[in-house]
Every structure is written in C-alpha cells, then in structure tokens.
Design an enzyme around this catalytic site. Structure first.
Site, mmCIF file in Angstrom:
data_model
loop_
_atom_site.group_PDB
_atom_site.id
_atom_site.type_symbol
_atom_site.label_atom_id
_atom_site.label_comp_id
_atom_site.label_asym_id
_atom_site.label_seq_id
_atom_site.Cartn_x
_atom_site.Cartn_y
_atom_site.Cartn_z
ATOM 1 N N THR A 280 0.851 -1.191 0.000
ATOM 2 C CA THR A 280 0.000 0.000 0.000
ATOM 3 C C THR A 280 0.885 1.239 0.000
ATOM 4 O O THR A 280 1.858 1.318 0.755
ATOM 5 C CB THR A 280 -0.922 0.026 1.227
ATOM 6 O OG1 THR A 280 -1.793 -1.109 1.189
ATOM 7 C CG2 THR A 280 -1.778 1.289 1.240
ATOM 8 N N PHE A 282 1.183 5.199 0.699
ATOM 9 C CA PHE A 282 0.595 6.270 1.496
ATOM 10 C C PHE A 282 1.230 7.597 1.117
ATOM 11 O O PHE A 282 2.400 7.650 0.714
ATOM 12 C CB PHE A 282 0.829 6.021 2.991
ATOM 13 C CG PHE A 282 0.150 4.798 3.536
ATOM 14 C CD1 PHE A 282 -1.054 4.899 4.229
ATOM 15 C CD2 PHE A 282 0.720 3.545 3.379
ATOM 16 C CE1 PHE A 282 -1.672 3.769 4.731
ATOM 17 C CE2 PHE A 282 0.108 2.414 3.881
ATOM 18 C CZ PHE A 282 -1.095 2.524 4.563
#
Length: 396
Positions: A280, A282
């Site tokens: 992921t 960010f």
C-alpha cells in the site's frame, strides 16, 4: 483512545499570535508607530499580503488604549530606561526561533501525525515508518485528517492512496483537490494481513470475520477456504477492537500484528493475503511544500483538465515522453463541478460526455529543466493545472 473530530474552522492560532504581537508594538510612542509604518512600506513584493493587511490594521492609533502588561515592548522600554533592571528579566522575552526549531528531527520526535482509523491501523504503521518517534493522532475519517492539518491540530497526515491489489483510494484523490495541502512525501508499506481471534481459539472455530472491505478483497482465497461470514467494518483496527471487546469465540478479525498486540488478541494465521507482494502506498500531507532537489530520485504529482478536441490526451502525455520522463501513475476522476460536457451536433443531436480530471505521478524533480519545460508545454493543452507536490521517492 478517542479519535480526532474536527469542527468548522475557528481561526488560525499563528495569525492570532501575530496580531497580538503587533498590538503590543502599537502601544509604544508615536515615533515607534511611525517607524513601524515605514517598515511596512519597505515590504518586498513576495511577502505575504494577508500579513501586510493584518499589520496595517493593527497599527491604527487608539488614544485611550494602554500597553498590555508584560508585553515585549513594555519590557524592552523598561529595560532601556532603568539600567538597574537585572538581566534575569530579559528571560521573559520570547525566544527567537533558530534553524533547528524550523526543522523536525529525522525520527519525528516532535511531529504530530494524523491518520484514519484506530491505533493498530496500517495507516498508523505507515506514519511510524515515516516518523519512528512521532505522536500519532487517530481520526474518524479521511477528511478529518485533512482538516486536522489545515487547522494546525497536527503537523502531518499520512493517508493511503493506492494498493497493489485493491487499486486506488478514490476518496483521497477527490480530497486532494478539495483541500490545499501539499504532498510532502510517500510511504511504501508491505502489508501483512493476519487472522486474529480470542486467546485459545482455533481458526476452524470461526464463523464470522470482521474487517475492512479492501482487506476482504485481498484475502479471498483464505476466507473462501474457511467458509466464514464476512462483516464489513470501516477500519481493520476497529475490527480487532470489536472482537476483543465482544468476547465471542466464533468471531475473528483480519488486521495487523500490531493490532493483535494492542487489543490482546491471538494471531491465528499470518500472511493470509492472496498476493505476497501486497503493498500500500501512502501520502504524507503537510501545509507547506517540500523544496525539491536533484540529489536523489524525486516524484512529482499533478492534476489537470484538458481542452476539448481529438488527441488532446495523447498530446498531454507526449510532453513527458518527449523529455524521457517516466510516468508511474495515471488516474482519471470525473469533475464534480462540471461532470458532463454537452456536444451539439446538428446531424445527430446532443451528445453528453464525461469531463475528467487527470492525476499523474512522474519521476522527475521540479528543479530539473526538463520537468519545468514539460509543465509549460502541458499548459498549452490544459484548462487547469496544479502541482500537488514534489517529494523524494520511497522504497519498500
């Protein structure tokens, strides 16, 4: 731990402190006031016009106004007039900022970072990766994290923008355009999803599993094998907290190992995601932009809209290819203010097309001439262009 809820904007603390400081100075002699006016007349063009207006209002003469007790100007005047005043009185004066005060340590020990979710959320883990000793501040939702930075409640916000399996987080793309924050960095986080349960429970005993919908999408094979009912929760850490507080042996959660430690749960299975390369990305958001350099690999994020016409998107992307600038991300979102474009054709009637915003990430610093030329070239085709941030590239 209570999460952060942000209400309507009530004013800026920094502006208030500036106004107070200027109010102190206006209580001096007429000569001081005149000198103050002259100083503002010499302001350079690049200085903030809002502060100029604020200061010019503050020096308006008020005859019956008395100097504030203990103000900086009063202390200075008293010290100059009375040589017997001890040096210890000067410690009352505000301490000037130094260069070290303006820059936080690399470990983030003086940084407050907002994130969406509860303690143990992957967003908190990403914040701790970026600033290992920071103070993390949980927020109810993504927009609360944006507002927390804008209102000076925190210094930064760390929010997810895309996942290698689940794709883009469209909500945060929309909020980037709605708010005036800058992308100050990125965090690439290897996501390890764990199946959690109460102490002494085996995974075969589970009938219900709580987690975020994106986590369910990333664990399709494991969940299908267990044959459990999936219950969607707004946050993986919140799912772990509910399992711990509920005390039901047949209910588990998919969350992080950190969440298991915080809420006293047992890790029934580790790495339950279908794809081991589950990453992921960010974004680190701040009020001020990063000053880019050329000493390392930088990434620049922009958003733009295009004029109507055939091949316009091709021309827009070609400005990067012509300069050998690598694109790492392209995302399109419908314009909320102008979602449809109507084309009137006398032969076939009226046709409606979606009007799009294009978000692009490319590998180049805005300090590089090729990036500056690409932006100037792109403006020839775009109705709107905004640089969201230029920041160093992070690696897993």
């Amino acid at each position: 731990m209570a999460t952060l809820k942000v209400g309507p904007f009530q004013g800026c603390a920094r502006a208030s402190s500036l106004f107070a400081a200027v109010s102190d100075s206006r209580s001096g002699s007429a000569a001081n006031s005149l000198s103050f006016r002259n100083d503002f007349s010499k302001l350079r063009k690049w200085e903030c016009p809002r502060l100029v207006v604020l200061a010019s209002r503050a020096i308006t003469s008020v005859e019956d106004e008395k100097p504030a007790v203990g103000s900086s100007q009063t202390i200075i005047n008293r010290t100059l007039e009375d040589p017997k005043v001890s040096r210890k009185d000067l410690s009352i004066l505000p301490k000037p900022l130094s260069a070290t005060d303006l820059h936080s340590p690399n470990d983030g020990s003086k940084v407050r970072v907002a994130y969406q979710g509860l303690p143990g959320a992957y967003s908190e883990i990403a914040a701790l990766k970026a600033y290992p000793k920071c103070e993390t501040v949980p927020c109810d939702d993504f927009e609360a994290a944006f507002k927390a930075v804008e209102l000076w409640l925190v210094d930064k916000a760390v929010l997810p923008i895309e996942n290698s399996v689940g794709g883009s987080i469209h909500r945060n793309y929309d909020l980037l355009l709605r708010h005036r924050l800058h992308i100050a960095g990125e965090v690439q986080l290897q996501v390890n999803l764990c199946l959690l349960g109460l102490q002494g429970v085996r995974k075969e005993e589970l009938k219900n599993v709580l987690s975020h919908p994106h986590a369910f999408d990333q664990c399709e094979t494991t969940l299908s094998t267990l044959g459990v009912m999936r219950i969607s929760i707004e946050d993986t850490a919140a799912a772990a907290q509910m399992v711990a507080s509920g005390g039901k042996r047949d209910t588990g959660a998919i969350a992080s190992a950190r969440a298991a430690e915080i809420y006293g749960l047992n890790i029934l299975a580790d790495n339950v995601q279908d794809n081991d390369n589950n990453i992921t990305r960010f974004l680190i958001l701040a009020r001020e932009p990063v000053i880019p350099g050329t000493d390392k690999l930088y990434k620049t994020s922009i958003v733009f809209t295009l004029e109507e016409g055939p091949g316009v998107l091709f021309k827009a992307l070609a400005v990067f290819a012509l300069r050998e600038i690598n694109l790492t991300k392209i995302e399109s979102r419908p314009q909320r203010q102008r979602p449809l474009r109507v084309v009137d054709d006398s032969n076939e009637g009226r046709a409606k097309y979606f009007d799009y915003l294009f978000y692009i990430d490319f590998e180049a610093s805005m300090m590089e001439p090729r990036a500056q030329c690409a932006m100037a070239h792109l403006q020839e085709f775009s109705r709107f262009l905004r640089v969201l941030g230029c920041y160093p590239v992070d690696k897993v």
